[in-house]
Design an enzyme around this catalytic site. Structure first.
Site, mmCIF file in Angstrom:
data_model
loop_
_atom_site.group_PDB
_atom_site.id
_atom_site.type_symbol
_atom_site.label_atom_id
_atom_site.label_comp_id
_atom_site.label_asym_id
_atom_site.label_seq_id
_atom_site.Cartn_x
_atom_site.Cartn_y
_atom_site.Cartn_z
ATOM 1 N N ARG A 200 29.591 17.238 82.885
ATOM 2 C CA ARG A 200 30.222 15.984 83.264
ATOM 3 C C ARG A 200 28.962 15.393 84.018
ATOM 4 O O ARG A 200 28.290 15.874 84.792
ATOM 5 C CB ARG A 200 31.386 16.325 84.164
ATOM 6 C CG ARG A 200 31.855 14.870 84.577
ATOM 7 C CD ARG A 200 33.063 14.623 85.470
ATOM 8 N NE ARG A 200 34.093 15.599 85.122
ATOM 9 C CZ ARG A 200 34.913 15.389 84.030
ATOM 10 N NH1 ARG A 200 35.014 14.169 83.628
ATOM 11 N NH2 ARG A 200 35.789 16.395 83.729
ATOM 12 N N GLU B 161 31.234 21.530 76.495
ATOM 13 C CA GLU B 161 31.772 20.184 76.590
ATOM 14 C C GLU B 161 31.428 19.129 77.394
ATOM 15 O O GLU B 161 30.776 19.344 78.494
ATOM 16 C CB GLU B 161 33.363 20.577 77.408
ATOM 17 C CG GLU B 161 34.287 19.366 77.676
ATOM 18 C CD GLU B 161 35.236 19.760 78.748
ATOM 19 O OE1 GLU B 161 35.525 18.630 79.466
ATOM 20 O OE2 GLU B 161 35.572 20.859 79.065
ATOM 21 N N THR C 298 37.842 15.031 78.621
ATOM 22 C CA THR C 298 38.410 13.888 79.160
ATOM 23 C C THR C 298 38.805 13.046 77.858
ATOM 24 O O THR C 298 38.590 11.833 77.789
ATOM 25 C CB THR C 298 37.531 13.179 80.057
ATOM 26 O OG1 THR C 298 36.985 13.802 81.053
ATOM 27 C CG2 THR C 298 38.360 11.822 80.958
ATOM 28 N N LYS D 110 44.935 24.586 78.817
ATOM 29 C CA LYS D 110 44.111 24.146 80.156
ATOM 30 C C LYS D 110 44.825 23.908 81.300
ATOM 31 O O LYS D 110 45.245 22.853 81.634
ATOM 32 C CB LYS D 110 43.015 23.049 79.740
ATOM 33 C CG LYS D 110 42.273 22.455 81.114
ATOM 34 C CD LYS D 110 41.408 21.389 80.569
ATOM 35 C CE LYS D 110 41.085 20.461 81.734
ATOM 36 N NZ LYS D 110 40.200 19.315 81.519
ATOM 37 N N SER E 166 31.640 22.317 88.029
ATOM 38 C CA SER E 166 30.565 21.794 89.317
ATOM 39 C C SER E 166 29.609 23.226 89.604
ATOM 40 O O SER E 166 28.694 23.212 90.204
ATOM 41 C CB SER E 166 31.336 21.296 90.395
ATOM 42 O OG SER E 166 32.096 22.064 90.881
#
Length: 211
Positions: free
Chosen positions: A19, A42, A71, A131, A182
């Site tokens: 991300r 991803e 997303t 998920k 993260s």
């Protein structure tokens, strides 16, 4: 019921969530992750120029790598993902239109679920894997409780607040698929550092799930 594409046989059922990835670092970061032993990548669509990054990564990595988007919220996103060469579709929710569009392109799908109702709907709509998100809110015991009402063949993944430190606890309840965000990547992080973290995650997965 929508026809599903099976989740591929990866060496490790780990998905690297990038991300905030910038296009200039996309290929180098993806190559470092793959070299470290994580084959699924991803790029969430709320990252800068995500489809451009996905296309570059998909072209650079071998066909055995599973590259796609997170997303994903609309059928238009699905079509753009296919045009970019992505094969993996990850979403924070379960949406029938998105799932049907993904099935039409033969994509591997990981829709986000949190309750038994959502999980069973995702199974009916042909999800390749579930998920459970955010996994930290349910924990291994919460996910295990929901798993008792799911088909035995359903592939269950934990995403959200999960790191390699949690693998052993999830392994005890039969969860072996994880999305790492993260704990693995932050915008601006050097590819070498991402690769180092990916290697640590791969080693931890191997320890938790010995062959």
């Amino acid at each position: 019921m929508v026809n599903s594409t099976p989740f591929p046989r990866l060496k490790r059922r780990l998905v690297a969530i990038l991300r905030g990835l910038e296009h200039k670092n996309a290929v180098a970061t993806a190559e470092a992750i793959l070299e470290a032993g994580i084959e699924a990548i991803e790029v969430p669509l709320n990252s800068p120029d995500p489809f451009r990054s996905i296309e570059a990564i998909a072209r650079a990595l071998p066909a055995s790598a599973l590259v796609g988007a997170g997303t994903v919220l609309t059928a238009d996103d699905v079509r753009s993902l296919d045009a970019a060469g992505g094969r993996l579709l990850v979403s924070p929710n379960i949406d029938a239109d998105v799932m049907r569009a993904a099935a039409g392109f033969g994509m591997v799908t990981m829709p986000g679920v949190f309750t038994p109702t959502e999980a069973l709907l995702a199974v009916r709509l042909g999800a390749s894997a579930l998920k459970f998100f955010p996994a930290f809110a349910l924990g291994p015991k919460g996910i295990a409780a929901i798993m008792t009402v799911l088909p035995k063949e359903a592939l269950v993944g934990a995403v959200g607040g999960v790191s390699e430190k949690d693998f052993a606890d999830y392994a005890k309840v039969g969860v072996s698929t994880f999305g790492l965000g993260s704990s693995l990547f932050a915008p601006g992080m050097a590819p070498a550092e991402v690769g180092k973290r990916a290697r640590a995650a791969a080693d931890a997965w191997d320890a938790a799930f010995p062959a």
